[in-house]
Structures are given as structure tokens and as C-alpha cells.
Design a protein around this motif. Structure first.
Motif, PDB file in Angstrom:
ATOM      1  N   THR A   1       0.833  -1.205   0.000  1.00  0.00           N
ATOM      2  CA  THR A   1       0.000   0.000   0.000  1.00  0.00           C
ATOM      3  C   THR A   1       0.870   1.258   0.000  1.00  0.00           C
ATOM      4  N   THR A   2       0.188   2.383  -0.087  1.00  0.00           N
ATOM      5  CA  THR A   2       0.891   3.668  -0.075  1.00  0.00           C
ATOM      6  C   THR A   2       1.556   3.940   1.276  1.00  0.00           C
ATOM      7  N   THR A   3       1.109   3.278   2.328  1.00  0.00           N
ATOM      8  CA  THR A   3       1.787   3.417   3.621  1.00  0.00           C
ATOM      9  C   THR A   3       3.212   2.888   3.530  1.00  0.00           C
ATOM     10  N   ASP A   4       3.390   1.761   2.817  1.00  0.00           N
ATOM     11  CA  ASP A   4       4.737   1.225   2.597  1.00  0.00           C
ATOM     12  C   ASP A   4       5.601   2.252   1.858  1.00  0.00           C
ATOM     13  N   ILE A   5       4.996   2.882   0.853  1.00  0.00           N
ATOM     14  CA  ILE A   5       5.733   3.856   0.041  1.00  0.00           C
ATOM     15  C   ILE A   5       6.135   5.068   0.873  1.00  0.00           C
ATOM     16  N   ALA A   6       5.189   5.605   1.639  1.00  0.00           N
ATOM     17  CA  ALA A   6       5.460   6.798   2.448  1.00  0.00           C
ATOM     18  C   ALA A   6       6.522   6.517   3.511  1.00  0.00           C
ATOM     19  N   LYS A   7       6.419   5.363   4.179  1.00  0.00           N
ATOM     20  CA  LYS A   7       7.386   5.025   5.223  1.00  0.00           C
ATOM     21  C   LYS A   7       8.779   4.812   4.627  1.00  0.00           C
ATOM     22  N   THR A   8       8.834   4.189   3.454  1.00  0.00           N
ATOM     23  CA  THR A   8      10.140   3.992   2.813  1.00  0.00           C
ATOM     24  C   THR A   8      10.733   5.323   2.384  1.00  0.00           C
ATOM     25  N   PHE A   9       9.890   6.224   1.893  1.00  0.00           N
ATOM     26  CA  PHE A   9      10.355   7.552   1.493  1.00  0.00           C
ATOM     27  C   PHE A   9      11.004   8.274   2.673  1.00  0.00           C
ATOM     28  N   GLU A  10      10.365   8.191   3.827  1.00  0.00           N
ATOM     29  CA  GLU A  10      10.932   8.806   5.027  1.00  0.00           C
ATOM     30  C   GLU A  10      12.235   8.116   5.433  1.00  0.00           C
TER      31      GLU A  10
ATOM     32  N   ASN B   1      19.239  19.556   2.834  1.00  0.00           N
ATOM     33  CA  ASN B   1      18.065  19.550   3.715  1.00  0.00           C
ATOM     34  C   ASN B   1      16.865  18.926   3.012  1.00  0.00           C
ATOM     35  N   ILE B   2      16.989  17.642   2.676  1.00  0.00           N
ATOM     36  CA  ILE B   2      15.884  16.987   1.976  1.00  0.00           C
ATOM     37  C   ILE B   2      14.705  16.718   2.908  1.00  0.00           C
ATOM     38  N   GLU B   3      14.957  16.694   4.215  1.00  0.00           N
ATOM     39  CA  GLU B   3      13.863  16.500   5.176  1.00  0.00           C
ATOM     40  C   GLU B   3      12.791  17.562   5.014  1.00  0.00           C
ATOM     41  N   GLY B   4      13.236  18.809   4.845  1.00  0.00           N
ATOM     42  CA  GLY B   4      12.274  19.899   4.735  1.00  0.00           C
ATOM     43  C   GLY B   4      11.860  20.216   3.316  1.00  0.00           C
ATOM     44  N   ALA B   5      12.445  19.499   2.339  1.00  0.00           N
ATOM     45  CA  ALA B   5      12.177  19.819   0.937  1.00  0.00           C
ATOM     46  C   ALA B   5      11.124  18.928   0.301  1.00  0.00           C
TER      47      ALA B   5
END
Length: 561
Positions: free
Chosen positions: A117-126, A149-153
Motif C-alpha cells: 500500500t501507499t503506507t509502505d511507500i510513504a514510510k520507505t520515502f521517510e 536539507n531533503i527532510e524539509g524539501a
């Protein structure tokens, strides 16, 4: 996650899948792949030693390639260099390109039967953003976005199981490359687990799953019967770990592995070997002559342009690359550009070079066959090349011969020569290699033959931007900087093509580099492999669905054991 939890989960998974029922959805496995009568066999491939199974943390190219068979991505590269959707069904941009909305395909499952699911995608992105510096995907993200500063971008916004938005601080022309990372299962571990190095549990969504890993020895993959796409014919992949590429080639010659990738142009002998199949493919590995535009002599654009017109690239390719390289005029391989850059013309013209030099005031005043500088004084240029790379040394010598034809006196520069060590000693080689890199970084050279390895979407800002990390020539041009900035933000392919053409014309006018050749690599496979793969620079196992492997006596002995 602690080892005990991993072992419990793994044991539960094995018990359930042995019954043919997948946990999570109760889905019954359906046999996929080739016809049941097809002898899929076991493909034996070479690896070099790697220290983690985590695809986000590995820097080992051989495991990086193999991990593409374990994990799916949102976008992937075609052999032409074009990035295309993989798990994505629909993509749309809005808010001036700052928001990218994706819908993923239906019925994608992890090997344990849990839906992807998209939760997998979002968590991997983080997790990618939180990776240590120096890891493949985080470095690529920082390079493309031009910020540490990719965290804030960038952030991911999940709407439901199939719809997700990515919100960026600005429009990025290469947003698909930013989002091309292996997706990990969030239901197995949280963000910390996704960054686990030593006790990483592989749960796959790709065509293969991990069966076993004997660290430093072998790795075993088997078909993922829960894969959403077409499965390969082959039943199993065994990866044997070797010390280096030389050992891999020796293992192939001895029949210990079924295939190997070769990039050093020793592969010509396999073309006449009836037992081997050779499949060549283009790369973005470019060799160039860099000219230090900060050097007093090479600040003169006329001298640089004359040098550009003098280099006989075709002779170099025929002599040193077995006529198997692609002539380069820019940093983008025209055969891997998906139509964004198509220039393949040769600019060799001794007459043009001579005319430029004459008009600029470089003339042979004393009649010795070599041109003096504009003030009538002696002029000598120096070419630096990697002392440990004999091909590049020869390439530098050939360029010196080309420049002599237009009256330019050139000598080869050898780093580390002042150490007066006995030639061939290991310490001297280390010193020379260190000195070579140091001279490039400090700008204490005039011209240098060197290699540059680009991703599929070549980072032109890195090599041509005034503050670019790969700008060895110390080139600076405000017009170029503005064009590079526009390219970095433009998402429309046709508009990107127009901008790249303008960048190319400015590059040709200023001539800070002479691109020479894009190298070709090959995949060599043995007689046991039936069918043809379609390797490319981004995935050497491309086309694995179309091959099978004959069982050998060794396979049968292995099965008995």
C-alpha cells in the motif's frame, strides 16, 4: 527490531506458506511462470562481497542489481534511459509541478500475502531521507534536489491504500528519479527497522524472494509465487560471492557461474567463443578530456575550441575500445536520452583548428613546427592521466599526437614522479593515484583524461554549474547557470529538450571539456543459458523472464546434498 522477533516472524511465514496459504489476506498461491514442462533450472550469478541485505543501505553494485529482483519501485528505467511507471498506474502533477499525485496498481502483494500500500511507500520515502550520507538513494535525492536539507524539501501524503501525493518545495524536472527507490514493507518494521543493517529481514514484492544467505559465501533466491507480474521460467538464482571482478571472470571461464558483466574491454575474445553469448549495452560512463579553464593558457576559449576540433575520437574508439564505444559530443549519451538529446556528429576538423589558432595569434614564429603563444614566447601544454589506467595513458598520448598535427606542443604529465621510487612498487602506485586525485581537486593541472560516470538522467548542473560537484574544469558561465536552473525545474519533456539543446550550444561555444567516448559494457552468458536477456546500464538482469537454464551434473549433485 530484535533478532528473536525476526526469527518468530520468519518461522510463522514458513509454516503458513508451506501449506500454500498466504498470511494477511488468506490468498491461495497460484502457480505462475513458464509451462510446467519447461525446465527452468537454476541460474548461477556472481556477486562481490556485501555487508547488508538492506537495499537502502548497500553500496555494492552487484547486490544493488540483484535487489531489483526482490523489490519493486514506483518508477524504473527502460534501456533507452527513459523513466517509466512500474507500480504506478496514474501520475499527475499540479501546483506548478510542486505536487506529484500517484495512484498505484491494484492487487500488489508482499511475499507473505499482505497488500503493498501507499503506507509502505510513504514510510520507505521517510527512511530514504533518514539514511546515512553516502548511501545510494539518499545521495541521489540530495544531488537531484540540490540541497542537503531533503527532510524539509519533500514529504509524502497518504490518502488511501492506492493514492499518495508527494509535496516538494519546488518543481523538479527529475521527480521520477527522486521517487525511484526500492519499496520496503512497513508492516514488517517501522522506520528504524527500514534502516537496520545487520539483522535486516528480506520480505519481497518482486519476482524472487530470498531463500537463504550464507554471508560472504552464497545467496539463494527462489521464485515469488505471489508476484503480481509474469514470473521468470528459472526456478532459482544462486549468487556466489567473489573477491573482485577478476575472480568473477576467472569463475565464468571455469564454468562456476552462468554469466558475468564485463566493462574492461577484455570481452572481445568471447565473441568468437561458441560457448558464450555476448550482449553489449550502452552506458553513461564517459571518458573526457577536461581543460582547466582557470589555467592562464586555457582561459582562452579559442585555444580550447581548437583543441576540441583536433581530437580524433574515432581513432581512439577504434584503437582502444574495439570500435565498440559511442562517440561523445556531450555529457548525455544520445542512445540513452529518450530523444532529449540526439547529436551524434563528429567535430574533428584539423583545418578548422588551424584556422582558429592562426586567427587567435598562435603562430610558429621560429619555424620549429610548434606554435608560440600570442606574445611570441614558447608554449607547452600538459596532459594528466590516471597513472594506474594504461588505456587512459595511451588515450592521452594519442591526444598529444593529434594536437601535434595542428602545431601544439604537448607532454604527458605523470603524478607522483617526483617521489623517485622504483617503478612498479605498490607504494608508488598508491602515491601516484593519490596525487592524481589531489591535482584534479586542487586544479593544479592543464588538461586531464578522466572518466565520469553519470546516472541515466545526467546531472548537467554537477559538471557544468559554476559550483557543481563534478566541475573539474572550473568552468563558469552565468548564461549556462540560468539554463541549468531552468532545466532542473522543467518537467515537460519537449521543453526540457529545448533547454538541453541551448545548454549544448553554449557548451560547444565555450568548450570546457572534450567528451570522447561513452563506454559499452557486455553481459556474457554460457551455453547452459537458453534464450536472450536484454541487459541495460540500469539493470543487467533485464529480460530474465525470457531465459531458462539447463540442469547440469553440478545442479543434480547440489539437489541431492
Amino acid at each position: 527490531m530484535k533478532k528473536s522477533k525476526f526469527l518468530v516472524l520468519l518461522l510463522a511465514t514458513l509454516l503458513l506458506t508451506s501449506c500454500g496459504i498466504l498470511p494477511g489476506s488468506g490468498k491461495v498461491i497460484e502457480e505462475k511462470g513458464g509451462p510446467k514442462e519447461a525446465d527452468g533450472g537454476t541460474l548461477t550469478v556472481p556477486l562481490t562481497n556485501f555487508d547488508t541485505l538492506n537495499p537502502l543501505l548497500t553500496n555494492n553494485n552487484s547486490y544493488y542489481q540483484l535487489s531489483n529482483l526482490l523489490y519493486d519501485r514506483l518508477f524504473t528505467y527502460e534501456g533507452s534511459g527513459r523513466m517509466v511507471p512500474s507500480l504506478v498506474e496514474h501520475v499527475e502533477t499540479s501546483d506548478g509541478g510542486k505536487r506529484v499525485s500517484l495512484t498505484i496498481k491494484k492487487d500488489i502483494y508482499w511475499e507473505d500475502g499482505t497488500p503493498l500500500t501507499t503506507t509502505d511507500i510513504a514510510k520507505t520515502f521517510e527512511a530514504v531521507k533518514a539514511c546515512p550520507d553516502g548511501t545510494i538513494y539518499k545521495d541521489a535525492m540530495r544531488r537531484i534536489m540540490g540541497t542537503s536539507n531533503i527532510e524539509g524539501a519533500a514529504r509524502a501524503i497518504v490518502f488511501d491504500d492506492r493514492n499518495i501525493d508527494f509535496e516538494f518545495d519546488r518543481s523538479y524536472g527529475n521527480y521520477m528519479e527522486i521517487l525511484s527507490f526500492p519499496i520496503l514493507p512497513a508492516h514488517i518494521y517501522g522506520e528504524e527497522g527500514m534502516l537496520e543493517k545487520d539483522d535486516f529481514l528480506v520480505v519481497a514484492s518482486g519476482p524472487f524472494t530470498l531463500k537463504k544467505w550464507d554471508k560472504n559465501k552464497r545467496l539463494y533466491l527462489e521464485k515469488n509465487q505471489n508476484y503480481y507480474g509474469s514470473l521468470p521460467y528459472i526456478d532459482e538464482i544462486v549468487g556466489i560471492i567473489f573477491s573482485d571482478d577478476k575472480a568473477i571472470q576467472q569463475a565464468y571461464d571455469a564454468g562456476q557461474v552462468d554469466l558475468c558483466a564485463i566493462d574492461d574491454y577484455t570481452w572481445d575474445r568471447y565473441r568468437s567463443d561458441k560457448k558464450s553469448t555476448v550482449e553489449s549495452f550502452e552506458t553513461q560512463n564517459l571518458e573526457v578530456l577536461a581543460m582547466n579553464t582557470a589555467d592562464p593558457l586555457l582561459q582562452d576559449v579559442d585555444l580550447r575550441r581548437a583543441i576540441d576540433f583536433s581530437v580524433n575520437k574515432e581513432r581512439i574508439i577504434d584503437s582502444l575500445y574495439l570500435s565498440q564505444g559511442t562517440m561523445a559530443t556531450f555529457f548525455v549519451n544520445p542512445k540513452l536520452s529518450s530523444g532529449l538529446f540526439t547529436r551524434e556528429e563528429s567535430y574533428l576538423s584539423v583545418d578548422t583548428a588551424v584556422s582558429i589558432l592562426e586567427k587567435a595569434g598562435y603562430r610558429d614564429v621560429d619555424g620549429d613546427g610548434y606554435r608560440e603563444n600570442k606574445e611570441g614566447g614558447p608554449m607547452e601544454l600538459r596532459i594528466l592521466a590516471n597513472p594506474l589506467n594504461h588505456r587512459m595513458q595511451t588515450e592521452a598520448q594519442m591526444i598529444a599526437e593529434d594536437l601535434k598535427k595542428v602545431g601544439l606542443k604537448v607532454r604527458l604529465q605523470s603524478p607522483g614522479a617526483e617521489n623517485n621510487m622504483e617503478e612498479g612498487e605498490e607504494e608508488e602506485q598508491k602515491t601516484q593515484a593519490t596525487d592524481f586525485a589531489s591535482m584534479l581537486r586542487s586544479g593544479s593541472y592543464q588538461m586531464a583524461v578522466l572518466g565520469m560516470d553519470f546516472s541515466a538522467v545526467a546531472d548537467l548542473n554537477a559538471v557544468l554549474g559554476s559550483s557543481g560537484s563534478m566541475n573539474i574544469s572550473r568552468y563558469g558561465n552565468e548564461e549556462m547557470n540560468e539554463l541549468l536552473k531552468k532545466l532542473g525545474r522543467e518537467q515537460d519533456p519537449e521543453k526540457r529538450k529545448v533547454i538541453i539543446d541551448k545548454i549544448y550550444k553554449t557548451f560547444r561555444k565555450d568548450a570546457p571539456y572534450v567528451p570522447i567516448v561513452f563506454k559499452q559494457n557486455v553481459l556474457v552468458s554460457g551455453s547452459n543459458v537458453k534464450g536472450m536477456m536484454r541487459p541495460n546500464a540500469y539493470f543487467i538482469y533485464n529480460g530474465i523472464n525470457d531465459i531458462s537454464v539447463l540442469k547440469t551434473a553440478n545442479d543434480k549433485n547440489t539437489e541431492k546434498k
